[in-house]
Scaffold this motif. Sequence first.
Motif, PDB file in Angstrom:
ATOM      1  N   UNK A 101       0.815  -1.219   0.000  1.00 26.22           N
ATOM      2  CA  UNK A 101       0.000   0.000   0.000  1.00 26.22           C
ATOM      3  C   UNK A 101       0.848   1.269   0.000  1.00 26.22           C
ATOM      4  N   UNK A 102       2.120   1.157   0.371  1.00 25.99           N
ATOM      5  CA  UNK A 102       3.004   2.322   0.413  1.00 25.99           C
ATOM      6  C   UNK A 102       3.485   2.736  -0.970  1.00 25.99           C
ATOM      7  N   UNK A 103       3.336   1.857  -1.959  1.00 26.43           N
ATOM      8  CA  UNK A 103       3.897   2.080  -3.287  1.00 26.43           C
ATOM      9  C   UNK A 103       2.893   2.735  -4.223  1.00 26.43           C
ATOM     10  N   UNK A 104       3.411   3.241  -5.324  1.00 28.42           N
ATOM     11  CA  UNK A 104       2.520   3.734  -6.375  1.00 28.42           C
ATOM     12  C   UNK A 104       1.827   2.529  -7.015  1.00 28.42           C
ATOM     13  N   UNK A 105       0.643   2.715  -7.606  1.00 31.01           N
ATOM     14  CA  UNK A 105      -0.046   1.577  -8.230  1.00 31.01           C
ATOM     15  C   UNK A 105       0.814   0.834  -9.249  1.00 31.01           C
ATOM     16  N   UNK A 106       1.617   1.553 -10.048  1.00 31.33           N
ATOM     17  CA  UNK A 106       2.447   0.898 -11.060  1.00 31.33           C
ATOM     18  C   UNK A 106       3.533   0.044 -10.416  1.00 31.33           C
ATOM     19  N   UNK A 107       4.218   0.589  -9.388  1.00 29.90           N
ATOM     20  CA  UNK A 107       5.251  -0.189  -8.696  1.00 29.90           C
ATOM     21  C   UNK A 107       4.631  -1.385  -7.980  1.00 29.90           C
ATOM     22  N   UNK A 108       3.487  -1.160  -7.354  1.00 28.64           N
ATOM     23  CA  UNK A 108       2.815  -2.248  -6.643  1.00 28.64           C
ATOM     24  C   UNK A 108       2.374  -3.332  -7.614  1.00 28.64           C
ATOM     25  N   UNK A 109       1.851  -2.936  -8.761  1.00 30.14           N
ATOM     26  CA  UNK A 109       1.380  -3.902  -9.757  1.00 30.14           C
ATOM     27  C   UNK A 109       2.529  -4.744 -10.298  1.00 30.14           C
ATOM     28  N   UNK A 110       3.709  -4.126 -10.475  1.00 28.79           N
ATOM     29  CA  UNK A 110       4.870  -4.879 -10.965  1.00 28.79           C
ATOM     30  C   UNK A 110       5.259  -5.977  -9.990  1.00 28.79           C
ATOM     31  N   UNK A 111       5.147  -5.696  -8.686  1.00 25.89           N
ATOM     32  CA  UNK A 111       5.476  -6.695  -7.667  1.00 25.89           C
ATOM     33  C   UNK A 111       4.386  -7.750  -7.575  1.00 25.89           C
ATOM     34  N   UNK A 112       3.132  -7.310  -7.546  1.00 26.93           N
ATOM     35  CA  UNK A 112       2.006  -8.246  -7.466  1.00 26.93           C
ATOM     36  C   UNK A 112       2.023  -9.201  -8.654  1.00 26.93           C
ATOM     37  N   UNK A 113       2.427  -8.707  -9.823  1.00 23.62           N
ATOM     38  CA  UNK A 113       2.501  -9.532 -11.037  1.00 23.62           C
ATOM     39  C   UNK A 113       3.425 -10.736 -10.845  1.00 23.62           C
ATOM     40  N   UNK A 114       4.453 -10.587 -10.008  1.00 23.96           N
ATOM     41  CA  UNK A 114       5.433 -11.654  -9.790  1.00 23.96           C
ATOM     42  C   UNK A 114       5.004 -12.638  -8.707  1.00 23.96           C
ATOM     43  N   UNK A 115       3.934 -12.334  -7.982  1.00 22.83           N
ATOM     44  CA  UNK A 115       3.475 -13.225  -6.914  1.00 22.83           C
ATOM     45  C   UNK A 115       2.643 -14.365  -7.483  1.00 22.83           C
ATOM     46  N   UNK A 116       2.644 -15.542  -6.815  1.00 21.03           N
ATOM     47  CA  UNK A 116       1.708 -16.609  -7.217  1.00 21.03           C
ATOM     48  C   UNK A 116       0.270 -16.121  -7.059  1.00 21.03           C
ATOM     49  N   UNK A 117      -0.632 -16.733  -7.800  1.00 19.70           N
ATOM     50  CA  UNK A 117      -2.014 -16.242  -7.832  1.00 19.70           C
ATOM     51  C   UNK A 117      -2.669 -16.233  -6.459  1.00 19.70           C
ATOM     52  N   UNK A 118      -2.397 -17.255  -5.629  1.00 18.53           N
ATOM     53  CA  UNK A 118      -3.029 -17.279  -4.309  1.00 18.53           C
ATOM     54  C   UNK A 118      -2.512 -16.158  -3.426  1.00 18.53           C
ATOM     55  N   UNK A 119      -1.206 -15.829  -3.542  1.00 17.11           N
ATOM     56  CA  UNK A 119      -0.651 -14.727  -2.752  1.00 17.11           C
ATOM     57  C   UNK A 119      -1.144 -13.382  -3.272  1.00 17.11           C
TER      58      UNK A 119
END
Length: 477
Positions: A101-119
């Motif tokens: 939540x501390x990140x910009x949506x674009x930075x957060x999305x780049x990290x979330x993209x690398x997580x497994x779907x359940x995470x």
Amino acid sequence: MDHLNVTKTADTSDSTSVSDRPVSDRSVSDRPWEELERLAEAGDPQQLGEYVSGLSSCDQALALSRLDERLRASVLSGLDADDAAELIGHLPESQAARAIALLTPDDAAAIVHELPSDEQADVLGDLSTDQAEAILEALPVDEADAARQLSSYDDNVAGGMMVTEMLRFTPEMTVADVIAELNAGAEIYSDFDVRYAYVCETDGKLVGVLPMQNLLFVKRAAKLADLMIQNPLAVSDTTELDELIDFFESHAFVGVPVVDETGLLKGVLHREAVSYEETRAAESDYLKSQGIVGGEELRSMPLWLRARRRLSWLSINILLNIGAAGVIAYFQDTLQSVIALAVFLPIISDMSGCSGNQAVAVSMRELSLGLVRPSEMMRVWWKEVSVGMINGAVLGLLVALLAVVFDGNYYLGLVVGLALLINTIVAVSIGGVVPLLMKRFGFDPAVASGPLLTTVTDMCGFFLVLGLATMLLSKLV
């Protein structure tokens, strides 16, 4: 989830400063967050990535959780997305969500993209709706849709624990088709669990499971329909945790396909995901039983949030304890006349509380396993009374003998022994029945069973000891 850190002073015989040395040359420290803070402020992504990758998963979580919010965001922004995702994956879900939540949506999305779907679903589910939507808008459309679908499930059902990364083929495909598909998508499939593939009709309905080893010694022209296990076992996406625990206890599977009510394949549920949720549920129940509202607290959470969660129960509990103190105040003349009673008051309340907590634990366990229903309170009560009478009699006799040895007065032994017997029966009755009663009326049985039991057994124990002593006061003084 070996601590590497920079030494605070350089050896005078070495002209190279500590900050210029490679990460691998720095001395071991038990305060990895200090070096992480220094590297984050220095703004060198390469050194930051090397340092983080050199930490164990536990030290990664420890170091990141000790940083303030600004530096935590700086660390995550400074890392490659896959390194940041690995770091996020080692944190508790609520802490991971606060970090994202501390990140910009674009930075957060780049990290979330690398997580497994359940995470992905877990992290996005812990964010506010606006924050989650902003991140989802920055993800690829297909991935965002899948994340929304997973986030719609509760955490304790199969749909909320499954992953959507899986090998999926059709019955008409040949072994040669599968091998070509695997070669073409090798980079994508490298992170999948590839022990099994799932065979579905063109509409997505599951029709078979294919152990990948079945592809090794067959002709390339063989069709999957002839190699797959037909009519495989599967679980519904709405199956709850208790049933899933039973399923994996009954079957030696590492994973099981998850389908909806129409038989469409939705994902794969791994045994380790069920074990993780089982452990998390037990931890949450324990924290709730100790008066931690919400079932989770970390010391990295905001101070006022932690204080408010604790006070919400402590403020109620103090009122109940005033009642226990009122019992002692009411019988203060008796207590002053027979001061030896003060020695045995904590013994009576503590031993009864222990017996009651045992009853709470059994009721909670049977409720979780589906072995008892909330409507069976009388059956549970009688079962607990039977045990309470035996254990109360034995414990009461022991404490009575102790009282006689301590004071030489047989009536004192009678008072404390009888009080412990009765209070043990009361305690196991409350401990056995209250969880069922709370469940019946839609409350979480873990929230108040333990604290309520402790306070009531204290009040009842004090009343029994002092009340019986008042009745036999002439024999005790």
